[in-house]
Design a protein around this motif. Structure first.
Motif, mmCIF file in Angstrom:
data_model
loop_
_atom_site.group_PDB
_atom_site.id
_atom_site.type_symbol
_atom_site.label_atom_id
_atom_site.label_comp_id
_atom_site.label_asym_id
_atom_site.label_seq_id
_atom_site.Cartn_x
_atom_site.Cartn_y
_atom_site.Cartn_z
ATOM 1 N N SER A 134 0.707 -1.145 -0.030
ATOM 2 C CA SER A 134 -0.093 0.066 -0.033
ATOM 3 C C SER A 134 0.872 1.225 0.001
ATOM 4 O O SER A 134 1.810 1.271 0.663
ATOM 5 N N PRO A 135 0.504 2.314 -0.787
ATOM 6 C CA PRO A 135 1.204 3.489 -0.694
ATOM 7 C C PRO A 135 1.527 4.006 0.490
ATOM 8 O O PRO A 135 0.614 4.167 1.303
ATOM 9 N N ARG A 136 2.640 4.446 0.765
ATOM 10 C CA ARG A 136 3.001 5.026 1.898
ATOM 11 C C ARG A 136 2.647 6.737 2.026
ATOM 12 O O ARG A 136 2.981 7.407 0.926
ATOM 13 N N PRO A 137 2.182 7.223 2.933
ATOM 14 C CA PRO A 137 2.011 8.645 3.202
ATOM 15 C C PRO A 137 3.214 9.558 2.576
ATOM 16 O O PRO A 137 2.893 10.290 2.016
ATOM 17 N N ASN A 138 4.365 8.990 2.810
ATOM 18 C CA ASN A 138 5.686 10.126 2.524
ATOM 19 C C ASN A 138 5.934 9.711 1.055
ATOM 20 O O ASN A 138 7.042 10.439 0.715
ATOM 21 N N SER A 139 5.491 8.700 0.461
ATOM 22 C CA SER A 139 6.072 8.359 -0.945
ATOM 23 C C SER A 139 5.143 9.236 -2.076
ATOM 24 O O SER A 139 5.363 8.523 -3.159
ATOM 25 N N ARG A 140 4.171 9.832 -1.757
ATOM 26 C CA ARG A 140 3.252 10.377 -2.380
ATOM 27 C C ARG A 140 3.967 11.480 -3.297
ATOM 28 O O ARG A 140 4.633 12.218 -2.898
ATOM 29 N N SER A 141 3.807 11.534 -4.812
ATOM 30 C CA SER A 141 4.535 12.409 -5.505
ATOM 31 C C SER A 141 3.864 13.622 -5.613
ATOM 32 O O SER A 141 3.048 13.822 -5.527
ATOM 33 N N ASP A 142 4.847 14.748 -5.987
ATOM 34 C CA ASP A 142 4.568 16.132 -5.901
ATOM 35 C C ASP A 142 3.945 16.371 -7.153
ATOM 36 O O ASP A 142 4.362 17.547 -7.843
ATOM 37 N N ALA A 143 3.076 15.807 -7.792
ATOM 38 C CA ALA A 143 2.270 16.177 -8.846
ATOM 39 C C ALA A 143 1.653 17.555 -9.252
ATOM 40 O O ALA A 143 1.614 17.869 -10.452
ATOM 41 N N SER A 144 1.512 18.116 -8.173
ATOM 42 C CA SER A 144 0.998 19.488 -8.221
ATOM 43 C C SER A 144 1.846 20.645 -8.227
ATOM 44 O O SER A 144 1.409 21.732 -8.436
ATOM 45 N N ALA A 145 3.145 20.226 -8.015
ATOM 46 C CA ALA A 145 4.121 21.308 -8.161
ATOM 47 C C ALA A 145 4.067 22.034 -9.511
ATOM 48 O O ALA A 145 3.937 21.637 -10.712
ATOM 49 N N PRO A 146 4.484 23.396 -9.516
ATOM 50 C CA PRO A 146 4.707 23.965 -10.818
ATOM 51 C C PRO A 146 5.539 23.551 -11.561
ATOM 52 O O PRO A 146 6.577 23.120 -11.089
ATOM 53 N N ALA A 147 5.342 23.604 -12.932
ATOM 54 C CA ALA A 147 6.090 22.937 -13.948
ATOM 55 C C ALA A 147 7.706 23.532 -13.652
ATOM 56 O O ALA A 147 8.712 22.839 -13.681
ATOM 57 N N ASP A 148 7.930 24.774 -13.534
ATOM 58 C CA ASP A 148 9.314 25.347 -13.222
ATOM 59 C C ASP A 148 9.916 24.845 -12.095
ATOM 60 O O ASP A 148 11.108 24.910 -12.008
ATOM 61 N N ALA A 149 9.315 24.354 -11.226
ATOM 62 C CA ALA A 149 9.757 23.757 -9.968
ATOM 63 C C ALA A 149 10.314 22.305 -10.419
ATOM 64 O O ALA A 149 11.065 21.761 -9.320
ATOM 65 N N LEU A 150 9.972 21.794 -11.422
ATOM 66 C CA LEU A 150 10.421 20.304 -11.720
ATOM 67 C C LEU A 150 11.633 20.296 -12.578
ATOM 68 O O LEU A 150 11.999 19.219 -13.060
ATOM 69 N N THR A 151 12.241 21.462 -12.861
ATOM 70 C CA THR A 151 13.439 21.296 -13.555
ATOM 71 C C THR A 151 14.618 22.110 -12.952
ATOM 72 O O THR A 151 14.085 23.307 -12.172
ATOM 73 N N VAL A 152 15.756 21.718 -12.744
ATOM 74 C CA VAL A 152 16.977 22.433 -12.082
ATOM 75 C C VAL A 152 17.960 22.534 -13.043
ATOM 76 O O VAL A 152 18.100 21.584 -14.046
ATOM 77 N N THR A 153 19.145 23.494 -12.892
ATOM 78 C CA THR A 153 20.082 23.391 -13.629
ATOM 79 C C THR A 153 21.464 23.023 -12.691
ATOM 80 O O THR A 153 21.336 23.272 -11.614
ATOM 81 N N LEU A 154 21.803 21.865 -13.124
ATOM 82 C CA LEU A 154 23.298 21.184 -12.509
ATOM 83 C C LEU A 154 24.402 21.968 -12.750
ATOM 84 O O LEU A 154 24.493 22.957 -13.244
ATOM 85 N N SER A 155 25.325 21.764 -11.756
ATOM 86 C CA SER A 155 26.401 22.327 -11.480
ATOM 87 C C SER A 155 27.310 22.323 -12.819
ATOM 88 O O SER A 155 28.118 23.246 -13.275
ATOM 89 N N SER A 156 27.053 21.215 -13.772
ATOM 90 C CA SER A 156 27.701 21.188 -15.052
ATOM 91 C C SER A 156 26.894 22.106 -16.266
ATOM 92 O O SER A 156 27.745 22.324 -17.155
ATOM 93 N N GLY A 157 25.875 22.608 -15.780
ATOM 94 C CA GLY A 157 25.107 23.486 -16.599
ATOM 95 C C GLY A 157 24.083 22.669 -17.534
ATOM 96 O O GLY A 157 23.139 23.308 -18.037
ATOM 97 N N ALA A 158 24.119 21.367 -17.194
ATOM 98 C CA ALA A 158 23.014 20.668 -17.876
ATOM 99 C C ALA A 158 21.697 20.904 -17.216
ATOM 100 O O ALA A 158 21.606 21.331 -15.841
#
Length: 308
Positions: A4-28
């Motif tokens: 059964s799904p654990r309460p803390n394993s629920r994904s953050d599907a409601s997060a804004p799109a720009d919050a789901l992208t990051v720039t890595l130290s390599s620039g990627a």
């Protein structure tokens, strides 16, 4: 059957799109892309791994699923394992290990803290899991790992990518020799190798593994093994140790499992790997090169059954 799904394993599907992208130290650029119940980790346009937060056993990328099949067959019980993972991705295999072997002690080495934080935000790790993350270059960090890991790793996973390529310095004889002291007597090493036409890189990598370890097998799509298309070859290696069990015994029955999957895959045993690498010399630091870049269009469309 999934837990059964654990309460803390629920994904953050409601997060804004720009919050789901990051720039890595390599620039990627790294992003987590939502797809039904799962999330794909994509780095600079290259799909690197996938996670289904509520069902860690659901491994949707073929090469990751092949790793899972090895773990299921090599360790059929539920006893805790000690695992060392070089490269974090979406933490698919650490989650899988914890699901099948609760209480396992796991150490992850990852170069990019931003990537791990992105994955954790979208798909948090189980709170009870003993999964520790150490940041830095995988090869450099080996000498800084706790001494208690020496001779203790049942499972050692090498899945290191900088964008779409494996860096040269983690493909050599010297690198793999640095891994040997961490292996338990019956430990196994799983190595993700990406290559395409003619398998020039993969053959050199497999020759390198055969120089360091006593037995090497490979799981892959037959078309990839023949060099007909770009894809992943998942190598399995066991140490030069009298106590280590031959792979044919550890992986008994895996042929049927792989053949029944969609798409089907096959296991190339040690003799087959010898034939595949005939004439290829092991790769040392001085001549090591990164894995080839995948061609354009490789990741624009998915194959049935997930990415290879």
């Amino acid at each position: 059957m999934a837990r059964s799904p654990r309460p803390n394993s629920r994904s953050d599907a409601s997060a804004p799109a720009d919050a789901l992208t990051v720039t890595l130290s390599s620039g990627a650029s790294a992003s987590m892309e939502h797809e039904g119940a799962s999330w794909n980790l994509v780095v600079d346009g290259t799909p690197q791994s996938n996670v289904v937060p509520d069902d860690p056993r659901d491994l949707r990328f073929a090469y990751i699923r092949h790793m899972g099949r090895v773990i299921e067959h090599a360790w059929p019980g539920s006893e805790p394992l000690t695992a060392l993972h070089l490269g974090a991705g979406a933490m698919s295999i650490p989650r899988f290990v914890e699901e099948l072997h609760p209480g396992s002690r796991q150490q992850v080495i990852e170069l990019e803290p931003e990537l791990v934080e992105l994955v954790r935000r979208v798909a948090p790790l189980p709170r009870h899991a003993s999964i520790r993350v150490r940041y830095g270059d995988a090869r450099e960090q080996l000498s800084r790992l706790p001494k208690g890991l020496l001779g203790a790793a049942d499972l050692l996973v090498v899945d290191i990518f900088a964008g779409a390529q494996t860096p040269a310095h983690v493909t050599s004889v010297e690198f793999f020799e640095d891994l040997v002291p961490f292996l338990a007597p019956d430990g196994l090493v799983l190595v993700n190798i990406a290559d395409g036409h003619e398998l020039r890189f993969a053959r050199g990598e497999l020759a390198t593994l055969m120089d360091v370890f006593t037995e090497v097998s490979v799981i892959t799509d037959p078309a990839v093994a023949k060099g007909r298309r770009f894809g992943n070859l998942m190598a399995i290696a066991r140490p030069r140790n009298e106590a280590s069990t031959p792979l044919r015994e550890r992986l008994d029955g895996i042929h049927r499992t792989l053949a029944s999957e969609f798409p089907p895959a096959s296991l190339i045993d040690h003799r087959g790997v010898e034939q595949l690498t005939a004439g290829r010399a092991p790769v040392h630091d001085a001549e090591a090169k990164p894995s080839p870049k995948p061609g354009r269009g490789i990741f624009t469309a998915r194959r049935s059954g997930g990415w290879n």
